[in-house]
Design a protein around this motif. Structure first.
Motif, PDB file in Angstrom:
ATOM      1  N   GLY A  41      55.825  26.273  -2.227  1.00 21.64           N
ATOM      2  CA  GLY A  41      55.562  24.920  -1.730  1.00 21.64           C
ATOM      3  C   GLY A  41      55.135  24.946  -0.277  1.00 21.64           C
ATOM      4  N   VAL A  42      55.813  25.770   0.532  1.00 22.72           N
ATOM      5  CA  VAL A  42      55.431  25.906   1.940  1.00 22.72           C
ATOM      6  C   VAL A  42      54.018  26.480   2.039  1.00 22.72           C
ATOM      7  N   VAL A  43      53.722  27.487   1.241  1.00 18.47           N
ATOM      8  CA  VAL A  43      52.376  28.083   1.242  1.00 18.47           C
ATOM      9  C   VAL A  43      51.334  27.027   0.883  1.00 18.47           C
ATOM     10  N   GLN A  44      51.610  26.255  -0.144  1.00 18.99           N
ATOM     11  CA  GLN A  44      50.671  25.217  -0.576  1.00 18.99           C
ATOM     12  C   GLN A  44      50.453  24.183   0.543  1.00 18.99           C
ATOM     13  N   ARG A  45      51.544  23.736   1.169  1.00 18.81           N
ATOM     14  CA  ARG A  45      51.403  22.748   2.249  1.00 18.81           C
ATOM     15  C   ARG A  45      50.728  23.354   3.473  1.00 18.81           C
ATOM     16  N   ALA A 107      56.583  18.615   8.669  1.00 13.54           N
ATOM     17  CA  ALA A 107      56.026  18.089   7.415  1.00 13.54           C
ATOM     18  C   ALA A 107      55.613  19.223   6.476  1.00 13.54           C
ATOM     19  N   ILE A 108      55.213  20.349   7.040  1.00  9.27           N
ATOM     20  CA  ILE A 108      54.858  21.512   6.234  1.00  9.27           C
ATOM     21  C   ILE A 108      56.114  22.253   5.781  1.00  9.27           C
ATOM     22  N   ASP A 109      57.025  22.484   6.712  1.00 12.47           N
ATOM     23  CA  ASP A 109      58.212  23.296   6.423  1.00 12.47           C
ATOM     24  C   ASP A 109      59.287  22.545   5.636  1.00 12.47           C
ATOM     25  N   GLN A 110      59.491  21.290   5.956  1.00  9.56           N
ATOM     26  CA  GLN A 110      60.567  20.485   5.361  1.00  9.56           C
ATOM     27  C   GLN A 110      60.042  19.096   5.011  1.00  9.56           C
ATOM     28  N   PRO A 111      59.260  18.960   3.942  1.00 11.80           N
ATOM     29  CA  PRO A 111      58.582  17.697   3.663  1.00 11.80           C
ATOM     30  C   PRO A 111      59.513  16.532   3.352  1.00 11.80           C
ATOM     31  N   LYS A 112      60.750  16.794   3.022  1.00  8.46           N
ATOM     32  CA  LYS A 112      61.693  15.712   2.719  1.00  8.46           C
ATOM     33  C   LYS A 112      62.379  15.166   3.968  1.00  8.46           C
ATOM     34  N   TYR A 113      62.168  15.840   5.107  1.00 11.92           N
ATOM     35  CA  TYR A 113      62.772  15.388   6.360  1.00 11.92           C
ATOM     36  C   TYR A 113      62.158  14.050   6.758  1.00 11.92           C
ATOM     37  N   ARG A 114      62.997  13.120   7.104  1.00 15.88           N
ATOM     38  CA  ARG A 114      62.539  11.799   7.561  1.00 15.88           C
ATOM     39  C   ARG A 114      63.050  11.576   8.968  1.00 15.88           C
TER      40      ARG A 114
END
Length: 117
Positions: A41-45, A107-114
């Motif tokens: 997922g990180v690679v894709q982002r 946003a790339i490393d931790q996309p669920k972080y708000r």
């Protein structure tokens, strides 16, 4: 014309397959499979979001430093100027630029972080 899947599409396909077989694995390998899916997922982002994030970082750093350059050159100089105290939190535009760059990487490393402001 023959077309090939994009790299990010390949990463997603492998991640989807791992998720499909994960329930049949023993607990230890289920965990390792989940780690692998997260890495993909990180690679894709990184492939999809990385280039625009880097372009924006280059624009912001060039504006702060007053000249153009590559990401690596500008980043090194920005770090040197911060380390030396030449640029500080009071420097106009520095804090917002660093926040923008950091949030793009998050946003790339931790996309669920708000981020709460």
């Amino acid at each position: 014309m023959i077309t090939h899947p994009k790299t990010e599409e390949l990463a997603k396909a492998v991640a989807d397959w791992i998720d499909q077989v994960r329930p049949s694995l023993d607990p230890h390998n289920q965990f390792l499979a989940r780690v692998a899916v997260n890495v993909l997922g990180v690679v894709q982002r990184e492939l999809t979001q990385g280039p625009p994030a880097e372009a924006e970082a280059v624009r912001l750093m060039a504006e702060l430093l007053g000249h153009p350059g590559s990401f690596a050159e500008l980043n090194a100089e920005l770090c040197d100027r911060i380390r030396s105290g030449e640029l500080t939190v009071e420097s106009p535009g520095l804090a917002p630029a660093l926040t923008t760059m950091a949030m793009a990487q998050v946003a790339i490393d931790q996309p669920k972080y708000r981020h709460e402001v």
